[in-house]
Structures are given as C-alpha cells and as structure tokens.
Design a protein around this motif. Structure first.
Motif, PDB file in Angstrom:
ATOM      1  N   HIS A 122     -14.202  31.879 -45.487  1.00  0.00           N
ATOM      2  CA  HIS A 122     -15.732  31.606 -45.771  1.00  0.00           C
ATOM      3  C   HIS A 122     -16.200  30.796 -44.871  1.00  0.00           C
ATOM      4  O   HIS A 122     -17.272  30.560 -44.683  1.00  0.00           O
ATOM      5  CB  HIS A 122     -15.746  31.555 -47.011  1.00  0.00           C
ATOM      6  CG  HIS A 122     -14.555  32.320 -48.155  1.00  0.00           C
ATOM      7  ND1 HIS A 122     -15.265  33.536 -48.308  1.00  0.00           N
ATOM      8  CD2 HIS A 122     -14.045  32.289 -48.830  1.00  0.00           C
ATOM      9  CE1 HIS A 122     -14.567  34.479 -49.481  1.00  0.00           C
ATOM     10  NE2 HIS A 122     -13.564  33.373 -49.341  1.00  0.00           N
ATOM     11  N   ASN A 221     -22.185  22.966 -51.981  1.00  0.00           N
ATOM     12  CA  ASN A 221     -23.741  23.305 -50.954  1.00  0.00           C
ATOM     13  C   ASN A 221     -24.773  22.243 -49.327  1.00  0.00           C
ATOM     14  O   ASN A 221     -23.405  20.549 -50.254  1.00  0.00           O
ATOM     15  CB  ASN A 221     -24.944  23.203 -52.068  1.00  0.00           C
ATOM     16  CG  ASN A 221     -24.548  23.993 -53.054  1.00  0.00           C
ATOM     17  OD1 ASN A 221     -24.043  25.149 -52.953  1.00  0.00           O
ATOM     18  ND2 ASN A 221     -25.670  24.280 -53.867  1.00  0.00           N
ATOM     19  N   LEU A 225     -28.760  24.687 -49.868  1.00  0.00           N
ATOM     20  CA  LEU A 225     -28.086  25.106 -49.137  1.00  0.00           C
ATOM     21  C   LEU A 225     -26.669  25.903 -49.929  1.00  0.00           C
ATOM     22  O   LEU A 225     -26.235  25.403 -49.550  1.00  0.00           O
ATOM     23  CB  LEU A 225     -27.918  25.619 -48.051  1.00  0.00           C
ATOM     24  CG  LEU A 225     -29.577  25.237 -47.353  1.00  0.00           C
ATOM     25  CD1 LEU A 225     -29.290  25.074 -45.342  1.00  0.00           C
ATOM     26  CD2 LEU A 225     -30.774  26.296 -47.812  1.00  0.00           C
ATOM     27  N   SER A 226     -26.654  26.917 -50.094  1.00  0.00           N
ATOM     28  CA  SER A 226     -25.102  27.654 -50.883  1.00  0.00           C
ATOM     29  C   SER A 226     -24.296  28.126 -49.760  1.00  0.00           C
ATOM     30  O   SER A 226     -23.386  28.941 -50.308  1.00  0.00           O
ATOM     31  CB  SER A 226     -25.439  28.339 -52.418  1.00  0.00           C
ATOM     32  OG  SER A 226     -26.363  29.304 -52.587  1.00  0.00           O
ATOM     33  N   ASP A 227     -25.606  28.569 -49.012  1.00  0.00           N
ATOM     34  CA  ASP A 227     -24.621  29.901 -47.927  1.00  0.00           C
ATOM     35  C   ASP A 227     -24.315  29.935 -46.832  1.00  0.00           C
ATOM     36  O   ASP A 227     -24.045  30.301 -45.656  1.00  0.00           O
ATOM     37  CB  ASP A 227     -25.904  30.506 -47.842  1.00  0.00           C
ATOM     38  CG  ASP A 227     -27.098  30.422 -47.197  1.00  0.00           C
ATOM     39  OD1 ASP A 227     -27.798  29.036 -46.945  1.00  0.00           O
ATOM     40  OD2 ASP A 227     -28.243  31.246 -46.419  1.00  0.00           O
ATOM     41  N   GLY A 229     -21.619  28.970 -46.122  1.00  0.00           N
ATOM     42  CA  GLY A 229     -19.879  29.089 -45.596  1.00  0.00           C
ATOM     43  C   GLY A 229     -18.977  27.856 -46.802  1.00  0.00           C
ATOM     44  O   GLY A 229     -19.273  26.492 -47.103  1.00  0.00           O
TER      45      GLY A 229
END
Length: 284
Positions: A122, A221, A225-227, A229
């Motif tokens: 991820h 986070n 931001l949670s995207d 990785g």
C-alpha cells in the motif's frame, strides 16, 4: 542603477516575492510542459514516470533558486551549503521519524493504537517522491527564503512569529480543527528554529520529510489526507486529542508537545551560541 529602484529591488519583501515567483514558475512550467509530456509519451506507468518527474522538479527548484540568488544577491548561497549535508540529512530524517514514533509508542502503551498487518503493497516510491517535493517547496520558500530574509531584516524573534503565522495557511487542510491551529503555530516555531540554528534548509527539510513519511508508515492520515499510503496497517481508537483524529497523529497533543519542546531547546541553544539576530533598520 537608480538608488530608489535599487532600494525597492533589494527590499526584503520584493526579494521574497521574486524569490518565490521565479523558481516556482520554472518548477510548474517545466513539470507541466516538459517533464510530464515527455515521460508520459514514453510510458503510461505512472509508478515509474511520476517519481522521475518529481525528482526532476526537485532539482529544478533547487537549481533555479540557487542561480537566482547567486545573480540577485551576488553571494554564496549558504542556506544550500552541503558542508554538513550527510549529518543533517540522516539526523534530520531520523529526528522527524522518531518524534512521530514516540507519539505512536505512547498510544500503543495506552491501548489506543493497534497493529493489524505490515506490508509495502500500500506504499510506493511515487508517494515518497511526492512528499519529498512538497516538503522542499515549503522549506525552501518558508525557511530558506522568508525566514532568512526576515531574520536579517527584522531580527530572529519577530521572524519566528512571522514563521508561525505563515504556517497557519495549513488550517485549510482537510479535517483541520481548532487544535490544528495551535499545532500549525508550534510547527512554524520549531521549523523556524531548525533553520535559525543551522542557517541551512537541510535540517528542517529532512526533519519534515521524516515527519511526513512516519505518519503514513504507521497507518496514520497525513495532514488530513487518507490516501497517502501505509506500510503498517493499523487502527487508532481513542480520544481525538490523543490520536489526532482525522487529521492524523501530527495533531495529537503528544506530538505537538514533543514538537514544542524541540523548538524550545533549539531556541535555548541558538541564544546560548549567539545565533539570535537582533533587529536592524532598513530604509526605503
């Protein structure tokens, strides 16, 4: 050159505007009109092309800033000096990473942090190079330019306040709350002190990079931001004041406390070593 024009041209605010506008314009222009069209035409795999583009953008920012101020100020660009680069790179990154790690460890002891699994599936080099460029933009312009110019103009103490206020722009980040405002002020203080103490951007930059890498590393986070990785897939379960909530672990009261202590210690050391600059008057 006319004396009045020269005074305006070399006035600190003018230098800050020019110092941001030219390198950033070159960065945006080369990235969007040269790097991306060229590398995207070669390969459609963004996991390969984007890290290369990010690295080129990184170099463009540094080179354009360096030569702009070599011509503008006719001086050695000491804020980019690589004399202690290895020490500041390794020490800064480790320091930033370990500060976040300490907060995670406290949450773990309290039962508010749980490790679910560990995998690199991820996370990608693309995300890391993106963090690298984002950190450089902030540290080159906020510390290397704004803090440097204001410190020579207004003195260190007032400059620290300015550095703190500049960082409040992050209050518009996703999920930011009232406590985030306090965090950003503390962040501005400590990051300013990292520059004031060394007079180079490398310690704050690598501290920043280690700080930003550590958060998604632990599954948190990053600035809301949670995207971004993750390497450790985890679960945060506890009071938002402790875990940082949707903002991330950097918004934890533990993290902010450690960050503030770092800034205070650096200020003490800078004062003790005579690195606090007094205000001087500049006429225009």
């Amino acid at each position: 050159m006319n004396v009045s024009i020269k005074r305006v041209l070399y006035f600190p605010l003018t230098k800050i505007i020019i110092g941001i506008s030219i390198p950033f314009s070159l960065f945006v222009g080369i990235q969007n009109f040269v790097s991306k069209p060229f590398f995207y035409s070669i390969s459609e795999d963004r996991s390969i092309t984007d890290p290369i583009i990010h690295c080129i953008s990184f170099i463009v920012l540094l080179v354009s800033y360096y030569y702009l101020f070599r011509l503008y100020d006719k001086r050695k660009i000491t804020e980019l000096s690589i004399k202690f680069l290895t020490k500041e790179m390794l020490g800064g990154f480790a320091f930033g990473f370990l500060t976040i790690s300490l907060s995670i460890f406290i949450l773990y002891l309290l039962g508010y942090y749980q490790i679910i699994s560990i995998t690199t599936a991820h996370y990608s080099i693309k995300l890391f190079t993106l963090l690298m460029v984002a950190a450089l933009i902030e540290d080159l312009f906020h510390r290397g330019l704004i803090i440097r110019e204001c410190e020579n103009w207004l003195g260190t103490n007032l400059t620290i306040v300015i550095g703190m206020l500049v960082e409040t722009q992050h209050i518009f980040n996703p999920n930011a709350n009232l406590f985030s405002l306090f965090y950003y002020l503390v962040w501005g203080f400590t990051m300013a002190m990292l520059f004031v103490y060394t007079k180079r951007i490398w310690l704050p930059f690598f501290f920043h990079l280690g700080w930003n890498f550590a958060q998604p590393f632990y599954g948190s986070n990053l600035t809301g931001l949670s995207d971004m990785g993750s390497i450790i897939q985890s679960k945060f379960n506890g009071p938002e004041l402790f875990t940082g909530g949707a903002v991330g672990i950097e918004n934890s009261v533990f993290t902010v406390t450690f960050l503030l202590l770092i800034g205070i210690v650096l200020y003490y050391l800078a004062k003790k070593e005579g690195k606090i600059i007094k205000r001087k008057q500049i006429k225009i």
